[in-house]
Design a protein around this motif. Structure first.
Motif, short mmCIF file in Angstrom:
data_model
loop_
_atom_site.label_atom_id
_atom_site.label_comp_id
_atom_site.label_asym_id
_atom_site.label_seq_id
_atom_site.Cartn_x
_atom_site.Cartn_y
_atom_site.Cartn_z
N THR A 160 0.94 -1.13 -0.14
CA THR A 160 -0.11 -0.07 0.14
C THR A 160 1.11 0.88 -0.19
O THR A 160 1.66 1.01 0.65
N VAL A 161 0.29 2.43 -0.54
CA VAL A 161 0.79 3.13 -0.69
C VAL A 161 0.06 4.78 0.41
O VAL A 161 -1.75 4.85 -0.49
N ALA A 162 0.06 5.24 1.28
CA ALA A 162 -0.92 5.90 2.17
C ALA A 162 -0.64 7.32 2.14
O ALA A 162 0.99 7.42 2.41
N HIS A 163 -0.95 8.35 2.56
CA HIS A 163 -0.34 9.68 2.96
C HIS A 163 -1.10 9.73 4.62
O HIS A 163 -2.09 8.98 5.48
N TYR A 164 -0.42 10.62 5.08
CA TYR A 164 -0.63 10.31 6.78
C TYR A 164 -1.18 12.08 6.56
O TYR A 164 -1.32 12.88 6.51
N ALA A 165 -2.34 11.28 7.40
CA ALA A 165 -3.89 12.79 8.01
C ALA A 165 -2.74 12.75 9.52
O ALA A 165 -3.75 12.19 10.24
N PRO A 166 -2.05 13.84 9.51
CA PRO A 166 -2.35 14.01 11.37
C PRO A 166 -3.90 14.51 11.99
O PRO A 166 -3.65 14.37 13.38
N ARG A 167 -4.29 15.26 11.46
CA ARG A 167 -5.16 15.70 12.11
C ARG A 167 -6.08 14.22 12.55
O ARG A 167 -6.36 14.47 13.95
N GLU A 168 -6.30 13.69 12.17
CA GLU A 168 -7.09 12.60 12.39
C GLU A 168 -6.27 11.30 13.07
O GLU A 168 -6.50 10.47 13.72
N HIS A 169 -4.80 11.78 12.93
CA HIS A 169 -4.22 11.07 13.59
C HIS A 169 -4.40 9.27 12.07
O HIS A 169 -4.57 8.52 13.45
N ALA A 170 -3.50 9.62 11.17
CA ALA A 170 -4.52 8.32 10.33
C ALA A 170 -3.95 8.20 8.72
O ALA A 170 -3.05 9.05 8.83
N LEU A 171 -3.75 6.47 8.22
CA LEU A 171 -3.01 7.03 6.81
C LEU A 171 -4.79 7.33 5.53
O LEU A 171 -5.41 6.22 6.21
N GLU A 172 -4.20 7.82 4.49
CA GLU A 172 -4.94 7.74 3.60
C GLU A 172 -4.23 6.50 2.83
O GLU A 172 -3.56 6.75 2.14
N VAL A 173 -5.27 5.46 2.08
CA VAL A 173 -4.97 4.97 1.38
C VAL A 173 -5.45 5.85 0.01
O VAL A 173 -6.46 5.93 -0.68
N ARG A 174 -3.72 5.43 -1.05
CA ARG A 174 -3.89 6.25 -2.11
C ARG A 174 -3.91 5.07 -2.80
O ARG A 174 -3.79 5.33 -3.92
N GLY A 175 -3.35 4.22 -2.63
CA GLY A 175 -3.08 2.98 -3.94
C GLY A 175 -2.54 1.84 -3.57
O GLY A 175 -1.72 1.61 -2.22
N ARG A 176 -2.87 0.75 -4.07
CA ARG A 176 -2.45 -0.74 -4.13
C ARG A 176 -1.29 -1.26 -5.14
O ARG A 176 -1.76 -0.67 -6.09
N PHE A 177 -1.12 -1.83 -4.64
CA PHE A 177 0.65 -2.86 -6.05
C PHE A 177 0.75 -4.07 -5.63
O PHE A 177 0.08 -4.48 -4.16
N SER A 178 0.87 -3.87 -6.16
CA SER A 178 1.67 -6.02 -6.12
C SER A 178 2.32 -6.53 -5.62
O SER A 178 3.34 -5.76 -5.25
N GLU A 179 1.84 -7.73 -4.64
CA GLU A 179 3.48 -8.39 -3.86
C GLU A 179 4.48 -8.61 -4.59
O GLU A 179 5.30 -8.17 -4.00
N THR A 180 4.22 -8.55 -6.65
CA THR A 180 5.90 -8.81 -6.93
C THR A 180 6.70 -7.24 -6.64
O THR A 180 7.91 -6.78 -6.52
N ALA A 181 5.99 -6.39 -6.91
CA ALA A 181 6.20 -5.08 -6.84
C ALA A 181 7.29 -4.51 -5.63
O ALA A 181 8.42 -4.46 -5.30
N TRP A 182 6.51 -5.15 -4.24
CA TRP A 182 7.07 -4.67 -3.10
C TRP A 182 8.21 -5.62 -2.71
O TRP A 182 9.42 -5.41 -2.26
N ARG A 183 8.83 -6.98 -2.53
CA ARG A 183 9.42 -7.79 -3.41
C ARG A 183 10.76 -7.81 -3.81
O ARG A 183 11.64 -7.19 -3.71
N ASP A 184 10.01 -7.15 -5.28
CA ASP A 184 11.01 -6.36 -6.00
C ASP A 184 11.60 -5.16 -4.98
O ASP A 184 12.98 -4.59 -5.11
N MET A 185 11.56 -4.10 -4.55
CA MET A 185 11.30 -2.63 -3.95
C MET A 185 12.13 -3.02 -2.76
O MET A 185 12.92 -2.57 -2.31
N ALA A 186 11.68 -4.48 -1.41
CA ALA A 186 12.30 -4.37 -0.94
C ALA A 186 13.51 -5.68 -0.55
O ALA A 186 13.94 -5.87 0.83
N ALA A 187 13.58 -5.80 -2.29
CA ALA A 187 14.78 -7.14 -2.07
C ALA A 187 16.20 -6.50 -1.34
O ALA A 187 16.74 -6.40 -0.96
#
Length: 561
Positions: A135-162
């Motif tokens: 997930t890509v999320a934007h932090y909203a400090p007034r609510e202390h919450a994360l706004e989900v801006r986008g979901r992406f694939s497990e493959t892409a995360w594995r490549d990013m985190a390698a």
């Protein structure tokens, strides 16, 4: 010299303040167009986070936590991500002037004019209790919450985190130029990046409390970062790393600044880049939510927009450093105190007590903490050698002469600075002072420090004030115009360190962005263009403002407040 470097150097010259002329800015406060203090993406899923308020005496201890290895790493979870953001970018309190009126928020990361142009993002794989997919999320400090801006694939995360340590997440920062230029005009670009440096420092300190570490991934280019954070438009970012909307000078658009790996201490990250397959997937990613407008009639400042383009960073270029093994100096002791409590209680002083004196031990300890060392927070987050040194006006420090001093944070700067500042005495002040600390001149510098800081009394009423002077032209010629922003980030990180050190000593700090650039240089004997002042700071005992009500951070007060 490149065209972009010409633009950056010309910008710095054009935005200097002087006794005769202030940098171009608004002629009056346009209250009808005051930017909203919080950005929200309407239509995006909002995931509320936990609010782990620190209790008295709660660990980890401030002094111990600021060296790697003293806090066991906490596992990645909903609770620890909540705490990371709560301690780095969240609201710390609300204030309201006595007699009623609207309340305004204070945050753990300070900002010039409390305008907060810095926006925070989280990029992660699945996290128990938080996200079930990358997930890509934007932090909203007034609510202390994360706004989900986008979901992406497990493959892409594995490549990013390698290339990242196990248990890592990515944090992203952007800036909204309009939030600063509304008040400060053309000089606001400097303040954008000083604020970003404070946010980097705040993230590093918050990571330390969890047994983690923040590492700036400086090999990531501005164009790829725009894609990852969803601040480019559907057609993608341009070659300058900015969206089409940014190139058309939308003052409310977000300019991508940097990507940070947050990971367990003891692990290192180097040479990080975004894999091509990830870039290709993010070009097609569906983004959720539409950002609110911040003002009914935002005004463009073309020079600020031009600087965002000229300082965009190419992929792959990194300003790596070889760590200086400086002598540790005299060991200092701190009274027992919670790192998280100090983080959350940090405030910017508005008025300081002109009669109060701090101890020499507290003063030396504060300066020593700004020296970068291996495994020390927050400077372990930055991948370059220190470029900012500190010219210090000592006003009231017990058992230390009033005068002008200097702290050399990079030993390579000693010879060129001493050559330029040859009219001064360069005398070590004696036992207990941090390495690289010298007295330049004895005397009462309260009036000059106030005058040089645009007449602000806080510069003379504190126990000390200082100017951060950085090697500018040489650093940009060696690395590129994109390093201008990073010089300001380093100064902001020094400022965040001074804020927390002041709190640990029972004092208050205040960043000062308004000063007369060339007059400061002249007062310090800096006649050339190599070392220039970039930021100022004061520390002293704050005086509480009368008729001021402080309200809890959460829940946010209603609109009637």
């Amino acid at each position: 010299m490149s065209q972009e470097l010409d633009v950056v150097l010309a910008y710095h010259q054009a935005t200097k303040h002087s006794f005769a002329r202030m940098a171009p800015g608004p002629k009056m406060m346009d209250w009808a167009n005051e930017p909203a203090p919080f950005r929200r993406f309407r239509g995006a899923e909002l995931v509320e986070l936990a609010r782990p308020e620190p209790s008295p005496g709660e660990g980890p201890d401030y002094y111990l936590a600021l060296s790697e290895g003293n806090v066991p790493p906490r596992p990645l979870s909903f609770e620890t991500i909540s705490q990371l953001l709560f301690d780095s970018l969240a609201i710390s309190a609300w204030r309201r002037a006595g007699g009623g009126g609207a309340a305004w928020a204070l945050r753990t990361n300070p900002s010039s004019g409390n305008l907060h142009p810095t926006e925070g993002y989280l990029i992660s794989g699945p996290i128990p209790g938080l996200f079930d997919r990358p997930t890509v999320a934007h932090y909203a400090p007034r609510e202390h919450a994360l706004e989900v801006r986008g979901r992406f694939s497990e493959t892409a995360w594995r490549d990013m985190a390698a290339a990242l340590p196990a248990g890592s997440v990515l944090g992203g920062f952007t800036s909204i130029p309009w939030r600063e230029s509304w008040k400060y005009g053309e000089r606001s670009f400097r303040y954008l990046h000083l604020n970003l440096g404070h946010a980097l420092g705040a993230l590093s300190f918050a990571s330390a409390a969890l047994g983690w570490r923040a590492t700036l991934l400086d090999g990531v280019g501005t164009g790829d970062l725009a894609l990852l954070l969803g601040v480019s438009n559907e057609s993608g970012a341009g070659t300058d790393g900015l969206s089409r909307a940014s190139r058309e000078v939308d003052p409310e658009s977000e300019v991508p600044d940097c990507l940070v790996a947050v990971h367990p201490w003891g692990e290192s990250v180097s040479g990080y880049s975004i894999p091509e397959g990830v870039v290709a997937e993010f070009k097609e990613l569906k983004w959720h939510g539409r950002s609110d407008r911040l003002s009914p009639g935002a005004v463009a400042w073309p020079l600020v927009d031009q600087m965002a383009k000229s300082t965009a960073k190419p992929a792959g270029e990194v300003a790596l450093r070889a760590f200086d093994q400086m002598a540790e100096g005299t060991p200092f002791s701190y009274p027992p105190s919670s790192l998280r409590r100090i983080i959350r209680q940090r405030r910017s002083a508005i008025v300081m007590d002109p009669a109060f004196s701090m101890t020499k031990d507290d003063f030396f300890r504060t300066l020593a903490r700004t020296l970068p060392r291996r495994g020390r927070f927050p400077f372990n987050a930055l991948p370059w050698r220190a470029e900012a040194d500190l010219a210090v006006f000592v006003h009231r420090v017990l058992s230390l002469d009033r005068g002008l001093y200097i702290l050399i944070r990079n030993p390579d700067h000693y010879d060129p600075l001493r050559s330029e500042m040859r009219e001064f005495e360069w005398k070590p002040p004696g036992y207990g002072s941090p390495p690289g600390f010298y007295r330049l001149a004895a005397g009462d510098f309260r009036d000059p420090s106030r005058a040089l800081s645009c007449g602000q009394k806080i510069a003379s009423d504190g126990c000390f004030s200082l100017f951060m002077i950085a090697r500018l032209r040489g650093a940009l010629e060696e690395r590129g115009p994109w390093f201008y922003n990073r010089l300001l980030w380093e100064c902001g990180t020094v400022g965040q360190t001074l804020y927390l050190e002041a709190e640990a000593s029972g004092l208050r700090g205040c960043g000062i962005g308004c000063f007369f650039d060339d007059s400061v240089s002249a007062a310090l004997g800096l006649a050339g263009t190599e070392f220039l002042p970039l930021y100022s700071f004061a520390v002293g005992r704050g005086i509480p403002l009368s008729r001021m009500e402080t309200l809890p951070a959460y829940p946010a007060p209603g609109p009637d407040l």
